[in-house]
Design a protein around this motif. Structure first.
Motif, PDB file in Angstrom:
ATOM      1  N   ALA A 209     -11.682   5.839  21.319  1.00 54.87           N
ATOM      2  CA  ALA A 209     -12.301   6.676  20.284  1.00 54.87           C
ATOM      3  C   ALA A 209     -11.336   7.053  19.174  1.00 54.87           C
ATOM      4  CB  ALA A 209     -12.876   7.942  20.920  1.00 54.87           C
ATOM      5  N   VAL A 210     -10.079   7.305  19.531  1.00 56.20           N
ATOM      6  CA  VAL A 210      -9.117   7.810  18.549  1.00 56.20           C
ATOM      7  C   VAL A 210      -8.212   6.697  18.006  1.00 56.20           C
ATOM      8  CG1 VAL A 210      -7.269   9.471  18.124  1.00 56.20           C
ATOM      9  CG2 VAL A 210      -9.121  10.055  19.705  1.00 56.20           C
ATOM     10  N   THR A 211      -7.416   6.106  18.886  1.00 59.96           N
ATOM     11  CA  THR A 211      -6.425   5.116  18.440  1.00 59.96           C
ATOM     12  C   THR A 211      -7.067   3.886  17.811  1.00 59.96           C
ATOM     13  OG1 THR A 211      -4.995   5.830  20.262  1.00 59.96           O
ATOM     14  CG2 THR A 211      -4.411   3.782  19.153  1.00 59.96           C
ATOM     15  N   ILE A 212      -8.167   3.425  18.393  1.00 60.52           N
ATOM     16  CA  ILE A 212      -8.799   2.195  17.895  1.00 60.52           C
ATOM     17  C   ILE A 212      -9.884   2.500  16.856  1.00 60.52           C
ATOM     18  CG2 ILE A 212     -10.105   0.140  18.511  1.00 60.52           C
ATOM     19  CD1 ILE A 212      -8.780   0.214  21.254  1.00 60.52           C
ATOM     20  N   ALA A 224     -21.555   2.042  10.018  1.00 60.34           N
ATOM     21  CA  ALA A 224     -22.894   1.472  10.174  1.00 60.34           C
ATOM     22  C   ALA A 224     -22.881   0.326  11.177  1.00 60.34           C
ATOM     23  CB  ALA A 224     -23.416   0.978   8.816  1.00 60.34           C
ATOM     24  N   VAL A 225     -21.828  -0.493  11.109  1.00 60.91           N
ATOM     25  CA  VAL A 225     -21.685  -1.581  12.075  1.00 60.91           C
ATOM     26  C   VAL A 225     -21.500  -1.010  13.483  1.00 60.91           C
ATOM     27  CG1 VAL A 225     -20.205  -3.499  12.835  1.00 60.91           C
ATOM     28  CG2 VAL A 225     -20.708  -3.195  10.399  1.00 60.91           C
ATOM     29  N   ALA A 226     -20.621  -0.013  13.607  1.00 67.77           N
ATOM     30  CA  ALA A 226     -20.371   0.595  14.911  1.00 67.77           C
ATOM     31  C   ALA A 226     -21.640   1.213  15.479  1.00 67.77           C
ATOM     32  CB  ALA A 226     -19.275   1.650  14.785  1.00 67.77           C
ATOM     33  N   ASP A 227     -22.415   1.895  14.643  1.00 62.38           N
ATOM     34  CA  ASP A 227     -23.639   2.554  15.102  1.00 62.38           C
ATOM     35  C   ASP A 227     -24.678   1.555  15.606  1.00 62.38           C
ATOM     36  OD1 ASP A 227     -22.950   5.220  14.789  1.00 62.38           O
ATOM     37  OD2 ASP A 227     -23.528   5.259  12.682  1.00 62.38           O
ATOM     38  N   MET A 230     -22.808   0.764  19.262  1.00 60.58           N
ATOM     39  CA  MET A 230     -22.262   1.781  20.161  1.00 60.58           C
ATOM     40  C   MET A 230     -23.343   2.397  21.034  1.00 60.58           C
ATOM     41  SD  MET A 230     -19.329   4.039  18.237  1.00 60.58           S
ATOM     42  CE  MET A 230     -20.353   4.538  16.850  1.00 60.58           C
ATOM     43  N   SER A 231     -22.982   2.739  22.260  1.00 61.24           N
ATOM     44  CA  SER A 231     -23.890   3.481  23.129  1.00 61.24           C
ATOM     45  C   SER A 231     -23.914   4.933  22.653  1.00 61.24           C
ATOM     46  CB  SER A 231     -23.394   3.430  24.571  1.00 61.24           C
ATOM     47  OG  SER A 231     -22.142   4.091  24.687  1.00 61.24           O
ATOM     48  N   ASP A 232     -24.981   5.641  22.980  1.00 61.38           N
ATOM     49  CA  ASP A 232     -25.087   7.055  22.600  1.00 61.38           C
ATOM     50  C   ASP A 232     -23.930   7.857  23.194  1.00 61.38           C
ATOM     51  OD1 ASP A 232     -27.393   6.522  21.239  1.00 61.38           O
ATOM     52  OD2 ASP A 232     -28.731   7.137  22.868  1.00 61.38           O
ATOM     53  N   TYR A 233     -23.518   7.486  24.395  1.00 62.05           N
ATOM     54  CA  TYR A 233     -22.455   8.214  25.088  1.00 62.05           C
ATOM     55  C   TYR A 233     -21.132   8.141  24.315  1.00 62.05           C
ATOM     56  CZ  TYR A 233     -19.316   9.624  28.889  1.00 62.05           C
ATOM     57  OH  TYR A 233     -18.385  10.258  29.658  1.00 62.05           O
ATOM     58  N   MET A 234     -20.851   6.986  23.752  1.00 66.36           N
ATOM     59  CA  MET A 234     -19.590   6.805  23.019  1.00 66.36           C
ATOM     60  C   MET A 234     -19.701   7.253  21.567  1.00 66.36           C
ATOM     61  SD  MET A 234     -17.113   3.432  22.878  1.00 66.36           S
ATOM     62  CE  MET A 234     -17.939   2.483  21.619  1.00 66.36           C
ATOM     63  N   HIS A 239     -17.884   9.544  16.257  1.00 67.03           N
ATOM     64  CA  HIS A 239     -18.245  10.204  14.994  1.00 67.03           C
ATOM     65  C   HIS A 239     -17.398  11.459  14.763  1.00 67.03           C
ATOM     66  CE1 HIS A 239     -21.673   8.157  13.074  1.00 67.03           C
ATOM     67  NE2 HIS A 239     -21.902   7.676  14.285  1.00 67.03           N
ATOM     68  N   GLU A 240     -17.193  12.242  15.799  1.00 70.22           N
ATOM     69  CA  GLU A 240     -16.385  13.457  15.658  1.00 70.22           C
ATOM     70  C   GLU A 240     -14.946  13.115  15.283  1.00 70.22           C
ATOM     71  OE1 GLU A 240     -17.326  16.659  15.628  1.00 70.22           O
ATOM     72  OE2 GLU A 240     -19.335  15.802  15.703  1.00 70.22           O
ATOM     73  N   VAL A 241     -14.399  12.093  15.917  1.00 75.91           N
ATOM     74  CA  VAL A 241     -13.023  11.671  15.609  1.00 75.91           C
ATOM     75  C   VAL A 241     -12.922  11.197  14.174  1.00 75.91           C
ATOM     76  CG1 VAL A 241     -11.283   9.895  16.078  1.00 75.91           C
ATOM     77  CG2 VAL A 241     -12.356  11.114  17.981  1.00 75.91           C
ATOM     78  N   ASN A 242     -13.902  10.413  13.725  1.00 76.51           N
ATOM     79  CA  ASN A 242     -13.838   9.862  12.372  1.00 76.51           C
ATOM     80  C   ASN A 242     -13.987  10.916  11.285  1.00 76.51           C
ATOM     81  OD1 ASN A 242     -13.798   6.662  11.831  1.00 76.51           O
ATOM     82  ND2 ASN A 242     -14.463   7.113  13.922  1.00 76.51           N
ATOM     83  N   LYS A 243     -14.642  12.014  11.595  1.00 76.36           N
ATOM     84  CA  LYS A 243     -14.694  13.116  10.636  1.00 76.36           C
ATOM     85  C   LYS A 243     -13.296  13.673  10.393  1.00 76.36           C
ATOM     86  CE  LYS A 243     -19.392  14.611  11.848  1.00 76.36           C
ATOM     87  NZ  LYS A 243     -20.193  15.659  12.534  1.00 76.36           N
TER      88      LYS A 243
END
Length: 277
Positions: A209-212, A224-227, A230-234, A239-243
């Motif tokens: 979530a953070v480093t990668i 948009a590509v990640a969404d 990505m699973s809902d769990y991840m 999203h929080e990290v990217n903010k």
């Protein structure tokens, strides 16, 4: 302390190391200093915007076209650092140069084993969680061109050091696939990351979530590509990290300047411990 004074002190502290490894000063400018030997070059580059000093290395001298690779970064805030900081940074640089340029018997990477992955069945059944070694193993299976780099990481540190590999190699590859890969390549990548994340340890979840994926820095096109995959769990954590990674702050400075690697302490044999005394 002015930058030229700091560079002069570091150069003085590196005299013995440079002498032992055959380096001599090859030039400097207002924000860098370069040293050269028959084995290659290294330079110390001051990044004033982020307040860091980068150790960069190249093994071929191609004049102005020389391609340097960043080996390490140290907090280096001019006006704040003192002689003790300079000494500590100099020691870290010397240690890195010893590892990189000291003549050792070359290692045959074909004989070095990849980090072992946790069993998929055991992970899915909750018997054991995926760890950083599992992520490295699966990453190498997906992108075989990185296997030797992963093995070299194990040889250098005596164990797989995930932050070093994924910051410098893994994350850039993932970002490239997100930006330029086909849908099939993107789907395959996120399938692997989601699987490791969902049944992984806290450490490996942080790496993903953070480093990668934190390297997307909340870019709309990449998110948009990640969404899409990505699973809902991840997705929530990503999203929080990217903010946070989208802007410069304490968090991003810490990510850019992780603590220096410290080898694990080896357990010593104790007769009293063995006898239960």
């Amino acid at each position: 302390m002015e930058l030229f004074e700091a560079f002069a002190d570091i150069e003085k502290n590196l005299e013995k190391t440079n002498c032992d490894l055959g380096f001599r000063k090859a030039g400097d400018d207002e924000r860098s200093i370069t040293f050269k030997s028959e084995k290659g070059l290294f330079r110390l580059l001051y990044d004033s915007e982020n307040g860091v000093l980068q150790l960069e290395v190249a093994y071929e001298d191609n004049a102005e076209q020389t391609e340097f690779n960043t080996i390490s970064k140290s907090l280096f805030e001019i006006g704040v650092i003192d002689n003790r900081d300079i000494k500590s940074i100099s020691n870290e640089i010397a240690d890195e140069l010893e590892k990189l340029f000291k003549v050792n018997k070359p290692v045959n990477l074909d004989k070095v084993k990849m980090p072992k992955s946790v069993s998929r069945t055991k992970a899915k059944n909750g018997i054991i969680s995926y760890d950083a070694d599992s992520l490295a193993n699966r990453f190498g299976a997906l992108y075989p061109e990185f296997k030797d780099i992963i093995k070299a990481n194990v040889v250098e540190y005596g164990e797989f050091l995930p932050e070093e590999f994924f910051m410098n190699y893994g994350a850039p590859k993932v970002i490239d696939v997100i930006q330029n890969g086909t849908k099939a390549e993107q789907k395959k990548l996120f399938k692997m990351l989601c699987e490791i994340y969902e049944d992984g340890t806290n450490e490996v979840q942080d790496i993903i979530a953070v480093t990668i994926l934190g390297e997307m820095k909340n870019d709309k096109a990449m998110m948009a590509v990640a969404d899409e995959y990505m699973s809902d769990y991840m997705a929530g954590a990503v999203h929080e990290v990217n903010k946070l990674t989208a802007r410069k702050n304490r968090f991003t400075r810490r990510l850019a300047n992780p603590p220096a690697y410290k080898p694990k302490k080896k357990k010593t044999f104790s007769v009293s411990n063995q006898l239960g005394k």
